[in-house]
Design a protein around this motif. Structure first.
Motif, PDB file in Angstrom:
ATOM      1  N   SER A  74       0.737  -1.396  -0.096  1.00 45.81           N
ATOM      2  CA  SER A  74      -0.097  -0.079   0.018  1.00 45.81           C
ATOM      3  C   SER A  74       1.002   1.177  -0.074  1.00 45.81           C
ATOM      4  O   SER A  74       0.212   2.272  -0.133  1.00 45.81           O
ATOM      5  CB  SER A  74      -0.970   0.015   1.247  1.00 45.81           C
ATOM      6  OG  SER A  74      -0.129  -0.021   2.528  1.00 45.81           O
ATOM      7  N   ALA A  76      -7.953   1.080   8.549  1.00 47.86           N
ATOM      8  CA  ALA A  76      -8.447   2.162   8.249  1.00 47.86           C
ATOM      9  C   ALA A  76      -7.332   3.358   7.945  1.00 47.86           C
ATOM     10  O   ALA A  76      -7.473   3.998   6.989  1.00 47.86           O
ATOM     11  CB  ALA A  76      -9.488   2.744   9.215  1.00 47.86           C
ATOM     12  N   LYS A 125      -5.622   2.550   4.838  1.00 46.73           N
ATOM     13  CA  LYS A 125      -6.620   2.344   3.837  1.00 46.73           C
ATOM     14  C   LYS A 125      -6.511   0.872   3.147  1.00 46.73           C
ATOM     15  O   LYS A 125      -6.756   0.770   1.792  1.00 46.73           O
ATOM     16  CB  LYS A 125      -6.368   3.290   2.562  1.00 46.73           C
ATOM     17  CG  LYS A 125      -6.462   4.900   3.315  1.00 46.73           C
ATOM     18  CD  LYS A 125      -5.973   5.805   2.035  1.00 46.73           C
ATOM     19  CE  LYS A 125      -6.196   7.189   2.514  1.00 46.73           C
ATOM     20  NZ  LYS A 125      -5.664   8.365   1.860  1.00 46.73           N
ATOM     21  N   TRP A 126      -6.608  -0.096   3.878  1.00 48.43           N
ATOM     22  CA  TRP A 126      -6.768  -1.382   3.626  1.00 48.43           C
ATOM     23  C   TRP A 126      -8.293  -1.938   3.415  1.00 48.43           C
ATOM     24  O   TRP A 126      -9.209  -1.140   4.645  1.00 48.43           O
ATOM     25  CB  TRP A 126      -6.119  -2.428   4.406  1.00 48.43           C
ATOM     26  CG  TRP A 126      -4.800  -2.089   4.501  1.00 48.43           C
ATOM     27  CD1 TRP A 126      -3.714  -1.512   3.963  1.00 48.43           C
ATOM     28  CD2 TRP A 126      -4.080  -2.671   5.629  1.00 48.43           C
ATOM     29  NE1 TRP A 126      -2.454  -1.454   4.077  1.00 48.43           N
ATOM     30  CE2 TRP A 126      -2.542  -2.132   5.434  1.00 48.43           C
ATOM     31  CE3 TRP A 126      -4.276  -3.284   6.930  1.00 48.43           C
ATOM     32  CZ2 TRP A 126      -1.291  -2.408   6.485  1.00 48.43           C
ATOM     33  CZ3 TRP A 126      -3.006  -3.559   7.929  1.00 48.43           C
ATOM     34  CH2 TRP A 126      -1.740  -3.059   7.560  1.00 48.43           C
TER      35      TRP A 126
END
Length: 111
Positions: free
Chosen positions: A48, A87, A90-91
């Motif tokens: 990510s 959160a 941003k997974w």
């Protein structure tokens, strides 16, 4: 020549070692990763934090009836810190019980 296999593990593919294994096998940062335990957090962070579009997902095993259920208080498998960090990193989180209509499809029968 004789090949001897010792009973020790060749490689512990968990936690930060997953990132090493990914780099060793594909030689670059993937654009997508899917994990299901806290042992996958390093891999999800590695993916990510790359440049460009990325997809990191946690598969939350919540369907004891059809498959398996584990998370914070489980005796097997641990998904605790990953749920907390999802959160902020941003997974996405996929809930097996709620999000998957089928977990084990019927085998395809040959004609």
């Amino acid at each position: 020549m004789v090949i001897v296999r010792h009973p020790e593990m060749d490689f512990y593919n968990n936690n930060s070692h997953k990132v090493i294994a990914i780099n060793t096998h594909i030689g670059r940062r993937p654009i997508a990763a899917f994990g299901n335990s806290d042992g996958d957090m390093h891999m999800l962070e590695y993916v990510s934090k790359g440049k460009g579009a990325r997809l990191s997902m946690l598969i939350h095993h919540t369907d004891k009836k059809r498959e398996w259920a584990y998370d914070r208080q489980s005796e097997i498998g641990k998904l605790d810190k990953g749920l907390d960090k999802a959160a902020e990193n941003k997974w996405g989180i996929v809930d097996m019980r709620k999000d998957w209509k089928v977990i084990y499809p019927e085998p395809i029968k040959p004609n």
